[in-house]
Design a protein around this motif. Sequence first.
Motif, short mmCIF file in Angstrom:
data_model
loop_
_atom_site.label_atom_id
_atom_site.label_comp_id
_atom_site.label_asym_id
_atom_site.label_seq_id
_atom_site.Cartn_x
_atom_site.Cartn_y
_atom_site.Cartn_z
N ASP A 111 82.52 34.27 11.80
CA ASP A 111 82.86 34.24 13.21
C ASP A 111 84.34 34.58 13.29
O ASP A 111 85.20 33.71 13.18
CB ASP A 111 82.58 32.86 13.80
CG ASP A 111 82.83 32.81 15.29
OD1 ASP A 111 83.19 33.87 15.87
OD2 ASP A 111 82.71 31.73 15.89
N ASP A 125 77.33 30.49 19.84
CA ASP A 125 77.88 31.49 20.78
C ASP A 125 76.86 31.86 21.84
O ASP A 125 77.20 32.02 23.02
CB ASP A 125 78.32 32.74 20.02
CG ASP A 125 79.60 32.53 19.23
OD1 ASP A 125 80.28 31.54 19.51
OD2 ASP A 125 79.88 33.35 18.34
N ASN A 128 76.66 29.16 24.38
CA ASN A 128 77.82 29.16 25.28
C ASN A 128 77.61 30.17 26.41
O ASN A 128 77.94 29.89 27.57
CB ASN A 128 79.09 29.49 24.51
CG ASN A 128 79.55 28.35 23.63
OD1 ASN A 128 79.22 27.19 23.89
ND2 ASN A 128 80.30 28.65 22.58
#
Length: 416
Positions: A111, A125, A128
């Motif tokens: 990442d 991710d 999110n």
Amino acid sequence: MGKNKDALRRAAFALKNGTVPSDGVEYLCTGRSRQIEELNRCFEFVSKGGSAIKFICGEYGAGKTFLLKRARIEAEKQGFAVSSIKINQGFRLNLLNHLYYNIMHNLSFKDGEEEKNGFEDLMADWMNCYRRYTGYERRVAAEDVVIKLGKYNHSMARAVGEYIKAAYNGDRSKVNGIVSWLTGEENITYEIKSSFRVTGTVDRLNAIDFLKGFSALLKLLGYSGLVVLVDELELVMDERVDLRKKAYENLRLILDECALGQPENTIFIFAATDAIINDRIKGIPSYQALSQRLGNPADKANSSLSDNRQPLMYLPPFHYKDLSELSIKIIKIHKELYNCSFGISEESIINWALLMYKEKEGDIEKVNIRKYVMKLAEVLDIMEQHPQNPMFRTELTMIKVNGNISFKNMRQGTQT
């Protein structure tokens, strides 16, 4: 190398102990450009929806583990999730569900510059983004995941859908149960499984379908795909006959699935000593169905015209040029780490290491890279700790006469 002192120290320690350093693999990797080029070609093919399998074979100490580490670095750079596994007493290949379990419990990915691990980190991710969606967008996104995974296994699709809802709502107890089930844990109670509406578990019959589903999920999450690295495959030869046969049967199944393009966006890379292709009693030649698919692997390994695009990729012994290039890199690490210089040429340092290698191993026409690197690291440490000793401040030349190799001490004129 441009690393800090701690990284250099770790690298020097690993090299002296015959293990692959955690840092500097790209810098140290030498003499394997054709193999790395082929692996990168495979990664590109796999990222576009393909499936592939490679068997990396070579003598003990030929650099197989080193190449696997380099493959991992290349794969993570290209956006793949990677699972690195070793065959051992805790993991055997005779059960496909054990393979799936170990893949899921050894995941890593990049990442940015940060290395992360595990299923929840992979989902983070995406979750999110999911939290920022409107209600309608969330429903469409979740349905898209469930529908696409449903092609492979309906229970897996349902569990991922329940995971998305539980993670969004902050239900940690439910999230933990779903993650355990999705990653192949077996001892999950009926009550926990009922909470996310699944039955059963990952088993030897559905493990490949789960793996196909997971590869599809990775693509949905924005990754290039999955790279599975399995080291020390030759340990399969130590198993009981029935377990060994089952392991080869599973390898044959994986090879056949890859030939059909499944799992999509996935590559398996197995590494083993050449015993596994040369031993007709316990090695791959003992299981005809797999041996035939590899096309007489022992014959291909011994051919001077190697084809790296075949499933079997054999690592040939190092040439002296490659050995010299690797040695110079290791010498540079030592100089940076200890801020030292040596009173003789790099060529002489290499020759001193080869001489000491010869005294212990005998044959330097076919150098075992791991053993040689350990000897070179030892020579460098002795030279750095005893700078006034005249032995290692003397130029040493290698001489070849009628196929025989000897070394000449240029100061004293003696020959060994």
